[in-house]
Design an enzyme around this catalytic site. Sequence first.
Site, mmCIF file in Angstrom:
data_model
loop_
_atom_site.group_PDB
_atom_site.id
_atom_site.type_symbol
_atom_site.label_atom_id
_atom_site.label_comp_id
_atom_site.label_asym_id
_atom_site.label_seq_id
_atom_site.Cartn_x
_atom_site.Cartn_y
_atom_site.Cartn_z
ATOM 1 N N ARG A 237 36.298 -11.960 9.686
ATOM 2 C CA ARG A 237 36.627 -10.737 10.431
ATOM 3 C C ARG A 237 36.490 -10.957 11.928
ATOM 4 O O ARG A 237 37.368 -10.598 12.707
ATOM 5 C CB ARG A 237 35.711 -9.580 9.985
ATOM 6 C CG ARG A 237 35.977 -9.096 8.569
ATOM 7 C CD ARG A 237 34.826 -8.340 7.993
ATOM 8 N NE ARG A 237 33.625 -9.177 7.935
ATOM 9 C CZ ARG A 237 32.487 -8.833 7.363
ATOM 10 N NH1 ARG A 237 32.353 -7.635 6.824
ATOM 11 N NH2 ARG A 237 31.467 -9.664 7.340
ATOM 12 N N SER B 214 30.139 -4.765 3.378
ATOM 13 C CA SER B 214 29.380 -4.177 2.270
ATOM 14 C C SER B 214 28.156 -3.439 2.797
ATOM 15 O O SER B 214 27.805 -2.365 2.288
ATOM 16 C CB SER B 214 28.927 -5.280 1.304
ATOM 17 O OG SER B 214 30.031 -5.919 0.744
ATOM 18 N N LYS C 225 19.197 -12.204 0.641
ATOM 19 C CA LYS C 225 19.546 -10.783 0.630
ATOM 20 C C LYS C 225 18.894 -10.070 -0.546
ATOM 21 O O LYS C 225 18.633 -10.680 -1.583
ATOM 22 C CB LYS C 225 21.067 -10.615 0.519
ATOM 23 C CG LYS C 225 21.834 -10.998 1.769
ATOM 24 C CD LYS C 225 23.311 -10.732 1.604
ATOM 25 C CE LYS C 225 24.086 -11.100 2.868
ATOM 26 N NZ LYS C 225 25.542 -11.001 2.661
ATOM 27 N N HIS D 93 37.452 -7.447 0.731
ATOM 28 C CA HIS D 93 37.325 -8.549 -0.236
ATOM 29 C C HIS D 93 38.565 -8.629 -1.137
ATOM 30 O O HIS D 93 39.051 -9.720 -1.444
ATOM 31 C CB HIS D 93 36.109 -8.324 -1.155
ATOM 32 C CG HIS D 93 34.774 -8.391 -0.480
ATOM 33 N ND1 HIS D 93 33.810 -7.412 -0.638
ATOM 34 C CD2 HIS D 93 34.229 -9.316 0.338
ATOM 35 C CE1 HIS D 93 32.727 -7.743 0.049
ATOM 36 N NE2 HIS D 93 32.954 -8.900 0.662
HETATM 37 O O1 PNS Z 1 28.576 -12.556 0.726
HETATM 38 P P1 PNS Z 1 27.518 -13.496 1.290
HETATM 39 O O2 PNS Z 1 26.122 -13.044 0.915
HETATM 40 O O3 PNS Z 1 27.670 -13.679 2.761
HETATM 41 O O4 PNS Z 1 27.788 -14.932 0.604
HETATM 42 C C1 PNS Z 1 26.971 -16.050 0.906
HETATM 43 C C2 PNS Z 1 26.988 -17.028 -0.262
HETATM 44 C C3 PNS Z 1 26.514 -16.346 -1.528
HETATM 45 C C4 PNS Z 1 28.416 -17.511 -0.480
HETATM 46 C C5 PNS Z 1 26.064 -18.223 0.102
HETATM 47 O O5 PNS Z 1 24.776 -17.747 0.320
HETATM 48 C C6 PNS Z 1 26.023 -19.303 -0.982
HETATM 49 O O6 PNS Z 1 26.940 -20.077 -1.088
HETATM 50 N N1 PNS Z 1 24.956 -19.310 -1.831
HETATM 51 C C7 PNS Z 1 24.847 -20.258 -2.926
HETATM 52 C C8 PNS Z 1 23.722 -21.277 -2.709
HETATM 53 C C9 PNS Z 1 24.221 -22.504 -1.987
HETATM 54 O O7 PNS Z 1 25.030 -23.260 -2.481
HETATM 55 N N2 PNS Z 1 23.700 -22.711 -0.753
HETATM 56 C C10 PNS Z 1 23.996 -23.854 0.079
HETATM 57 C C11 PNS Z 1 25.318 -23.787 0.806
HETATM 58 S S1 PNS Z 1 25.579 -22.352 1.815
#
Ligand code: PNS
Length: 156
Positions: free
Chosen positions: A92, A129, A41, A17
């Site tokens: 990745r 992670s 999660k 990251h």
């Molecule tokens: O590190 P992650 O858990 O893979 O990140 C995913 C994340 C947090 C970026 C994604 O779940 C997100 O954007 N959540 C915010 C809610 C949202 O806007 N959802 C709709 C579009 S994905």
Amino acid sequence: MAIAVYPGSFDPITFGHIDIATRAAKLFETVHVLVVHNPGKNPKLSLDKRVELVKAVLANKPGNFVVSSLASGLLVDYCKEVKAEALVKGIRTNVDIDYELPMAQVNRDLSGIETVFLPADPAHGFISSSLVKQVASLGGDISKYVPAEVVEALKN
Ligand code: PNS
């Protein structure tokens, strides 16, 4: 002023990251590193702890970073609020593409925002992670994958 948002769970932040955040900071004048609550999660570290760790590890890195959190609501609304022009994500493997592409498309569909994918440095290509948490919980050495502050946080 080109502004980007680099969102993620960061549970915890890894060297992978950090590499993406610092490379994004070379492309954008300001990078918001946004610690997001992902309803899919069950995080190990609290949102506040994750923000604290991201702030600590980016403090001595080159780049103009704003570290904040999104406990609820849409990512694109945060992007609108801070006038971001792009989202940044690290890739990745093809598994990441399969996961990230629909999110990039829905975010663009919702608000027009583009997502910039940065290929992970192969040195960090296998760090995640979840693997870091698993290795730590089984007593393994994670110091090659995460900064010292994170090693300490996962001990507690
Ligand atoms: O590190 P992650 O858990 O893979 O990140 C995913 C994340 C947090 C970026 C994604 O779940 C997100 O954007 N959540 C915010 C809610 C949202 O806007 N959802 C709709 C579009 S994905």
